[in-house]
Design a protein around this motif. Structure first.
Motif, PDB file in Angstrom:
ATOM      1  N   ASN A   1       0.806  -1.223   0.000  1.00 49.59           N
ATOM      2  CA  ASN A   1       0.000   0.000   0.000  1.00 49.59           C
ATOM      3  C   ASN A   1       0.842   1.279   0.000  1.00 49.59           C
ATOM      4  OD1 ASN A   1      -2.279  -1.574  -0.051  1.00 49.59           O
ATOM      5  ND2 ASN A   1      -2.730  -1.358   2.125  1.00 49.59           N
ATOM      6  N   TRP A   2       1.979   1.248  -0.674  1.00 54.53           N
ATOM      7  CA  TRP A   2       2.767   2.455  -0.926  1.00 54.53           C
ATOM      8  C   TRP A   2       2.600   2.808  -2.405  1.00 54.53           C
ATOM      9  CZ3 TRP A   2       7.307   4.753   1.829  1.00 54.53           C
ATOM     10  CH2 TRP A   2       7.283   4.458   3.206  1.00 54.53           C
ATOM     11  N   PHE A   3       2.317   4.073  -2.688  1.00 52.68           N
ATOM     12  CA  PHE A   3       2.047   4.500  -4.051  1.00 52.68           C
ATOM     13  C   PHE A   3       2.784   5.795  -4.383  1.00 52.68           C
ATOM     14  CE2 PHE A   3      -1.710   2.463  -2.192  1.00 52.68           C
ATOM     15  CZ  PHE A   3      -1.877   1.381  -3.044  1.00 52.68           C
ATOM     16  N   VAL A   4       3.129   5.958  -5.654  1.00 50.80           N
ATOM     17  CA  VAL A   4       3.736   7.189  -6.152  1.00 50.80           C
ATOM     18  C   VAL A   4       2.836   7.730  -7.253  1.00 50.80           C
ATOM     19  CG1 VAL A   4       5.744   8.259  -7.223  1.00 50.80           C
ATOM     20  CG2 VAL A   4       6.046   6.308  -5.679  1.00 50.80           C
ATOM     21  N   VAL A   5       2.478   9.007  -7.167  1.00 50.76           N
ATOM     22  CA  VAL A   5       1.670   9.624  -8.221  1.00 50.76           C
ATOM     23  C   VAL A   5       2.362  10.890  -8.709  1.00 50.76           C
ATOM     24  CG1 VAL A   5      -0.566   8.652  -7.631  1.00 50.76           C
ATOM     25  CG2 VAL A   5       0.208  10.696  -6.430  1.00 50.76           C
TER      26      VAL A   5
ATOM     27  N   THR B   1      -2.005  13.931 -15.132  1.00 54.31           N
ATOM     28  CA  THR B   1      -1.679  13.721 -13.728  1.00 54.31           C
ATOM     29  C   THR B   1      -2.216  12.377 -13.254  1.00 54.31           C
ATOM     30  OG1 THR B   1      -2.019  14.543 -11.479  1.00 54.31           O
ATOM     31  CG2 THR B   1      -3.759  15.003 -13.068  1.00 54.31           C
ATOM     32  N   GLU B   2      -1.480  11.758 -12.350  1.00 52.80           N
ATOM     33  CA  GLU B   2      -1.914  10.498 -11.746  1.00 52.80           C
ATOM     34  C   GLU B   2      -2.569  10.704 -10.381  1.00 52.80           C
ATOM     35  OE1 GLU B   2       1.404   7.300 -13.181  1.00 52.80           O
ATOM     36  OE2 GLU B   2       1.988   8.691 -11.578  1.00 52.80           O
ATOM     37  N   VAL B   3      -2.707  11.937  -9.946  1.00 46.87           N
ATOM     38  CA  VAL B   3      -3.231  12.194  -8.604  1.00 46.87           C
ATOM     39  C   VAL B   3      -4.673  11.705  -8.476  1.00 46.87           C
ATOM     40  CG1 VAL B   3      -3.666  13.984  -6.868  1.00 46.87           C
ATOM     41  CG2 VAL B   3      -1.634  14.112  -8.291  1.00 46.87           C
ATOM     42  N   TYR B   4      -5.334  11.440  -9.594  1.00 48.13           N
ATOM     43  CA  TYR B   4      -6.697  10.923  -9.508  1.00 48.13           C
ATOM     44  C   TYR B   4      -6.745   9.564  -8.806  1.00 48.13           C
ATOM     45  CZ  TYR B   4      -5.848   7.841 -13.576  1.00 48.13           C
ATOM     46  OH  TYR B   4      -5.373   6.871 -14.431  1.00 48.13           O
ATOM     47  N   HIS B   5      -5.632   8.832  -8.807  1.00 50.92           N
ATOM     48  CA  HIS B   5      -5.601   7.575  -8.049  1.00 50.92           C
ATOM     49  C   HIS B   5      -5.768   7.855  -6.552  1.00 50.92           C
ATOM     50  CE1 HIS B   5      -4.512   5.071 -11.449  1.00 50.92           C
ATOM     51  NE2 HIS B   5      -3.495   5.865 -11.743  1.00 50.92           N
ATOM     52  N   LEU B   6      -5.081   8.873  -6.062  1.00 56.72           N
ATOM     53  CA  LEU B   6      -5.215   9.275  -4.670  1.00 56.72           C
ATOM     54  C   LEU B   6      -6.609   9.848  -4.423  1.00 56.72           C
ATOM     55  CD1 LEU B   6      -4.288   9.862  -1.821  1.00 56.72           C
ATOM     56  CD2 LEU B   6      -2.934  11.791  -2.698  1.00 56.72           C
ATOM     57  N   GLY B   7      -7.113  10.613  -5.387  1.00 57.01           N
ATOM     58  CA  GLY B   7      -8.470  11.133  -5.278  1.00 57.01           C
ATOM     59  C   GLY B   7      -9.492  10.019  -5.142  1.00 57.01           C
ATOM     60  N   THR B   8      -9.308   8.957  -5.905  1.00 51.64           N
ATOM     61  CA  THR B   8     -10.207   7.802  -5.824  1.00 51.64           C
ATOM     62  C   THR B   8     -10.163   7.172  -4.444  1.00 51.64           C
ATOM     63  OG1 THR B   8      -9.957   7.344  -8.192  1.00 51.64           O
ATOM     64  CG2 THR B   8     -10.710   5.528  -6.790  1.00 51.64           C
ATOM     65  N   SER B   9      -8.966   7.047  -3.880  1.00 53.39           N
ATOM     66  CA  SER B   9      -8.815   6.453  -2.559  1.00 53.39           C
ATOM     67  C   SER B   9      -9.518   7.290  -1.492  1.00 53.39           C
ATOM     68  CB  SER B   9      -7.334   6.288  -2.212  1.00 53.39           C
ATOM     69  OG  SER B   9      -7.184   5.683  -0.944  1.00 53.39           O
ATOM     70  N   ILE B  10      -9.341   8.605  -1.557  1.00 56.43           N
ATOM     71  CA  ILE B  10      -9.992   9.497  -0.605  1.00 56.43           C
ATOM     72  C   ILE B  10     -11.507   9.414  -0.731  1.00 56.43           C
ATOM     73  CG2 ILE B  10     -10.368  11.935  -0.026  1.00 56.43           C
ATOM     74  CD1 ILE B  10      -7.418  12.420  -0.745  1.00 56.43           C
ATOM     75  N   MET B  11     -11.979   9.342  -1.967  1.00 59.18           N
ATOM     76  CA  MET B  11     -13.422   9.348  -2.199  1.00 59.18           C
ATOM     77  C   MET B  11     -14.100   8.042  -1.821  1.00 59.18           C
ATOM     78  SD  MET B  11     -14.558  12.294  -3.221  1.00 59.18           S
ATOM     79  CE  MET B  11     -16.101  11.919  -4.072  1.00 59.18           C
ATOM     80  N   THR B  12     -13.359   6.952  -1.671  1.00 60.73           N
ATOM     81  CA  THR B  12     -14.006   5.696  -1.275  1.00 60.73           C
ATOM     82  C   THR B  12     -14.725   5.835   0.051  1.00 60.73           C
ATOM     83  OG1 THR B  12     -11.954   4.901  -0.230  1.00 60.73           O
ATOM     84  CG2 THR B  12     -12.378   4.206  -2.509  1.00 60.73           C
ATOM     85  N   ILE B  13     -14.250   6.740   0.891  1.00 56.39           N
ATOM     86  CA  ILE B  13     -14.894   6.972   2.181  1.00 56.39           C
ATOM     87  C   ILE B  13     -15.591   8.326   2.234  1.00 56.39           C
ATOM     88  CG2 ILE B  13     -14.454   7.361   4.645  1.00 56.39           C
ATOM     89  CD1 ILE B  13     -12.398   5.160   4.566  1.00 56.39           C
ATOM     90  N   LEU B  14     -15.020   9.336   1.608  1.00 57.87           N
ATOM     91  CA  LEU B  14     -15.541  10.693   1.751  1.00 57.87           C
ATOM     92  C   LEU B  14     -16.596  11.076   0.718  1.00 57.87           C
ATOM     93  CD1 LEU B  14     -12.503  12.960   2.707  1.00 57.87           C
ATOM     94  CD2 LEU B  14     -14.308  12.048   4.164  1.00 57.87           C
ATOM     95  N   ALA B  15     -16.932  10.205  -0.216  1.00 55.05           N
ATOM     96  CA  ALA B  15     -17.818  10.585  -1.321  1.00 55.05           C
ATOM     97  C   ALA B  15     -19.140  11.178  -0.824  1.00 55.05           C
ATOM     98  CB  ALA B  15     -18.083   9.382  -2.224  1.00 55.05           C
TER      99      ALA B  15
END
Length: 228
Positions: A120-124, A198-212
Protein backbone atom coordinates in the motif's frame (compact mmCIF):
# COMPACT_ATOMS: atom_id res chain seq x y z
CA UNK A 1 8.94 11.51 -16.76
CA UNK A 2 9.45 7.78 -17.22
CA UNK A 3 6.92 5.60 -15.46
CA UNK A 4 6.97 1.99 -14.46
CA UNK A 5 3.88 -0.13 -14.98
CA UNK A 6 2.19 0.54 -11.65
CA UNK A 7 -1.05 -1.09 -10.58
CA UNK A 8 -2.82 1.26 -8.20
CA UNK A 9 -4.70 -1.43 -6.33
CA UNK A 10 -4.89 -1.62 -2.57
CA UNK A 11 -4.23 -5.10 -1.24
CA UNK A 12 -6.98 -4.90 1.36
CA UNK A 13 -9.49 -2.29 0.17
CA UNK A 14 -12.05 -1.29 2.77
CA UNK A 15 -14.77 1.31 3.09
CA UNK A 16 -14.84 0.97 6.89
CA UNK A 17 -11.81 2.94 8.08
CA UNK A 18 -8.23 3.71 7.11
CA UNK A 19 -5.41 6.19 7.43
CA UNK A 20 -3.75 7.87 4.45
CA UNK A 21 -0.27 9.34 4.85
CA UNK A 22 0.65 11.86 2.16
CA UNK A 23 4.16 13.13 1.42
CA UNK A 24 4.32 16.03 -1.06
CA UNK A 25 7.17 17.93 -2.66
CA UNK A 26 5.47 21.30 -2.28
CA UNK A 27 5.83 23.06 1.03
CA UNK A 28 2.56 24.97 0.74
CA UNK A 29 0.27 24.34 -2.25
CA UNK A 30 0.05 20.55 -1.98
CA UNK A 31 0.07 20.59 1.82
CA UNK A 32 -2.81 23.08 2.00
CA UNK A 33 -4.79 21.18 -0.61
CA UNK A 34 -4.73 17.77 1.10
CA UNK A 35 -5.09 19.29 4.55
CA UNK A 36 -8.61 20.31 3.48
CA UNK A 37 -9.74 16.69 3.82
CA UNK A 38 -8.49 16.20 7.38
CA UNK A 39 -11.19 15.45 9.95
CA UNK A 40 -13.97 15.41 7.37
CA UNK A 41 -15.05 11.94 8.51
CA UNK A 42 -14.09 9.84 11.53
CA UNK A 43 -13.65 6.79 9.30
CA UNK A 44 -10.65 8.25 7.49
CA UNK A 45 -7.52 9.75 8.99
CA UNK A 46 -5.53 11.86 6.54
CA UNK A 47 -2.07 12.91 7.62
CA UNK A 48 -0.20 15.36 5.37
CA UNK A 49 3.49 15.54 6.19
CA UNK A 50 4.72 19.12 6.24
CA UNK A 51 8.08 19.51 4.51
CA UNK A 52 10.57 21.73 6.31
CA UNK A 53 12.41 24.47 4.42
CA UNK A 54 15.73 22.63 4.72
CA UNK A 55 14.35 19.18 3.81
CA UNK A 56 15.43 17.45 0.62
CA UNK A 57 12.18 17.42 -1.35
CA UNK A 58 13.55 15.67 -4.43
CA UNK A 59 11.73 12.41 -5.25
CA UNK A 60 14.50 10.42 -3.56
CA UNK A 61 14.59 12.77 -0.57
CA UNK A 62 10.81 12.64 -0.20
CA UNK A 63 10.88 8.84 -0.21
CA UNK A 64 13.56 8.86 2.50
CA UNK A 65 11.43 11.23 4.59
CA UNK A 66 8.46 8.86 4.24
CA UNK A 67 10.55 5.85 5.24
CA UNK A 68 12.05 7.62 8.24
CA UNK A 69 8.60 8.83 9.33
CA UNK A 70 7.08 5.37 9.26
CA UNK A 71 9.87 2.95 10.14
CA UNK A 72 11.96 3.29 13.31
CA UNK A 73 15.52 4.40 12.57
CA UNK A 74 17.72 1.47 13.56
CA UNK A 75 20.77 3.62 14.17
CA UNK A 76 19.21 5.58 17.03
CA UNK A 77 16.13 3.62 18.02
CA UNK A 78 13.74 6.45 17.24
CA UNK A 79 10.04 5.72 17.24
CA UNK A 80 8.18 6.29 13.96
CA UNK A 81 6.22 9.50 13.53
CA UNK A 82 3.27 7.57 12.12
CA UNK A 83 1.98 4.19 13.24
CA UNK A 84 0.72 2.27 10.23
CA UNK A 85 -1.62 -0.70 10.51
CA UNK A 86 -2.93 -3.10 7.86
CA UNK A 87 -5.05 -1.33 5.27
CA UNK A 88 -3.37 2.07 5.71
CA UNK A 89 -1.81 3.76 2.70
CA UNK A 90 1.27 5.85 1.97
CA UNK A 91 1.21 8.21 -1.01
CA UNK A 92 4.16 10.13 -2.43
CA UNK A 93 3.04 13.04 -4.61
CA UNK A 94 5.65 14.38 -7.03
CA UNK A 95 6.11 16.49 -10.16
CA UNK A 96 8.02 15.64 -13.32
CA UNK A 97 9.46 19.12 -13.77
CA UNK A 98 13.17 18.53 -14.61
CA UNK A 99 15.84 19.35 -12.04
CA UNK A 100 19.19 21.01 -12.65
CA UNK A 101 21.31 17.85 -12.70
CA UNK A 102 18.78 15.80 -14.71
CA UNK A 103 18.66 13.08 -12.05
CA UNK A 104 14.93 13.33 -11.50
CA UNK A 105 13.89 10.67 -13.99
CA UNK A 106 16.21 8.09 -12.45
CA UNK A 107 15.00 9.01 -8.97
CA UNK A 108 11.36 8.59 -9.95
CA UNK A 109 12.00 5.18 -11.46
CA UNK A 110 13.90 4.13 -8.33
CA UNK A 111 11.30 5.21 -5.79
CA UNK A 112 8.51 3.62 -7.82
CA UNK A 113 10.47 0.38 -7.71
CA UNK A 114 10.97 0.69 -3.95
CA UNK A 115 7.29 1.48 -3.33
CA UNK A 116 6.31 -1.57 -5.38
CA UNK A 117 8.04 -3.65 -2.72
CA UNK A 118 5.95 -2.20 0.10
CA UNK A 119 2.32 -2.88 0.89
CA UNK A 120 0.00 0.00 0.00
CA UNK A 121 2.77 2.46 -0.93
CA UNK A 122 2.05 4.50 -4.05
CA UNK A 123 3.74 7.19 -6.15
CA UNK A 124 1.67 9.62 -8.22
CA UNK A 125 3.04 12.21 -10.66
CA UNK A 126 1.79 15.36 -12.30
CA UNK A 127 3.48 16.57 -15.47
CA UNK A 128 4.94 19.13 -15.16
CA UNK A 129 3.54 20.28 -11.79
CA UNK A 130 0.75 19.95 -9.20
CA UNK A 131 -1.23 22.75 -10.88
CA UNK A 132 -2.16 20.24 -13.60
CA UNK A 133 -4.22 18.41 -10.94
CA UNK A 134 -5.82 21.70 -9.84
CA UNK A 135 -6.68 22.48 -13.46
CA UNK A 136 -8.85 19.37 -13.73
CA UNK A 137 -11.09 20.52 -10.89
CA UNK A 138 -12.93 22.58 -13.50
CA UNK A 139 -11.75 21.25 -16.85
CA UNK A 140 -12.11 18.00 -18.76
CA UNK A 141 -9.37 17.73 -21.37
CA UNK A 142 -6.19 19.60 -22.11
CA UNK A 143 -6.12 23.37 -22.64
CA UNK A 144 -6.14 24.48 -26.27
CA UNK A 145 -2.65 25.95 -26.04
CA UNK A 146 0.05 26.10 -23.43
CA UNK A 147 3.42 26.94 -24.97
CA UNK A 148 5.98 26.72 -23.55
CA UNK A 149 4.66 24.01 -21.26
CA UNK A 150 6.16 25.16 -17.97
CA UNK A 151 5.10 25.14 -14.33
CA UNK A 152 4.80 28.92 -14.35
CA UNK A 153 2.44 28.81 -17.31
CA UNK A 154 0.29 26.19 -15.62
CA UNK A 155 0.10 28.33 -12.48
CA UNK A 156 -0.91 31.32 -14.60
CA UNK A 157 -3.55 29.26 -16.40
CA UNK A 158 -5.12 28.02 -13.16
CA UNK A 159 -5.27 31.60 -11.85
CA UNK A 160 -6.90 32.75 -15.09
CA UNK A 161 -9.64 30.12 -15.22
CA UNK A 162 -10.48 30.40 -11.51
CA UNK A 163 -11.25 33.97 -10.48
CA UNK A 164 -9.07 34.82 -7.52
CA UNK A 165 -6.97 31.69 -8.06
CA UNK A 166 -7.37 28.22 -6.61
CA UNK A 167 -8.38 28.47 -2.95
CA UNK A 168 -7.43 25.39 -0.93
CA UNK A 169 -9.88 26.42 1.78
CA UNK A 170 -12.85 25.59 -0.46
CA UNK A 171 -12.01 24.41 -3.98
CA UNK A 172 -10.81 20.89 -3.04
CA UNK A 173 -14.50 20.10 -2.51
CA UNK A 174 -14.51 19.42 -6.25
CA UNK A 175 -12.12 16.48 -5.89
CA UNK A 176 -14.68 14.13 -7.44
CA UNK A 177 -14.87 16.23 -10.60
CA UNK A 178 -11.07 16.46 -10.71
CA UNK A 179 -10.73 12.70 -10.26
CA UNK A 180 -13.19 11.95 -13.07
CA UNK A 181 -11.74 14.60 -15.41
CA UNK A 182 -8.10 13.59 -14.87
CA UNK A 183 -8.91 9.90 -15.21
CA UNK A 184 -10.86 10.49 -18.42
CA UNK A 185 -8.06 12.58 -19.93
CA UNK A 186 -5.19 10.37 -18.75
CA UNK A 187 -2.76 9.16 -21.39
CA UNK A 188 0.60 7.46 -21.31
CA UNK A 189 3.01 6.87 -24.14
CA UNK A 190 5.20 3.80 -23.61
CA UNK A 191 5.00 4.25 -19.84
CA UNK A 192 5.73 7.97 -20.10
CA UNK A 193 3.29 10.39 -18.49
CA UNK A 194 2.63 12.98 -21.18
CA UNK A 195 2.63 16.66 -20.39
CA UNK A 196 -0.68 17.99 -19.09
CA UNK A 197 -1.67 14.78 -17.36
CA UNK A 198 -1.68 13.72 -13.73
CA UNK A 199 -1.91 10.50 -11.75
CA UNK A 200 -3.23 12.19 -8.60
CA UNK A 201 -6.70 10.92 -9.51
CA UNK A 202 -5.60 7.57 -8.05
CA UNK A 203 -5.21 9.28 -4.67
CA UNK A 204 -8.47 11.13 -5.28
CA UNK A 205 -10.21 7.80 -5.82
CA UNK A 206 -8.82 6.45 -2.56
CA UNK A 207 -9.99 9.50 -0.60
CA UNK A 208 -13.42 9.35 -2.20
CA UNK A 209 -14.01 5.70 -1.27
CA UNK A 210 -14.89 6.97 2.18
CA UNK A 211 -15.54 10.69 1.75
CA UNK A 212 -17.82 10.59 -1.32
CA UNK A 213 -21.11 10.96 0.53
CA UNK A 214 -19.75 13.66 2.85
CA UNK A 215 -18.22 15.61 -0.05
CA UNK A 216 -21.45 15.46 -2.05
CA UNK A 217 -23.44 16.61 0.97
CA UNK A 218 -21.17 19.61 1.47
CA UNK A 219 -21.46 20.53 -2.21
CA UNK A 220 -25.26 20.28 -2.09
CA UNK A 221 -25.28 23.05 0.52
CA UNK A 222 -23.18 25.45 -1.51
CA UNK A 223 -25.47 28.21 -2.80
CA UNK A 224 -22.99 29.72 -5.20
CA UNK A 225 -20.49 27.52 -6.99
CA UNK A 226 -17.01 28.53 -5.72
CA UNK A 227 -15.32 27.78 -9.04
CA UNK A 228 -16.53 30.48 -11.50
Amino acid sequence: MILTNRLFERNSPSRDAKSIYIFCEGRRREYDYFKYFKEKDSRINIEVHKIAADDNNSPEGLFDIAVNSIYPAEKNGNKPKYNIIEGDEVWIVIDTDPDKDNSRIEQIVEIKSECDKKQNWFVVESNPCFEVWLYYHQNNGLPDSLIPDTCNNWKTLVNQIIIGGFDSRKHPIFIEEATNNAKSAHEENNNVLDSGYTEVYHLGTSIMTILAEKIRLIKSKIVEKPLP
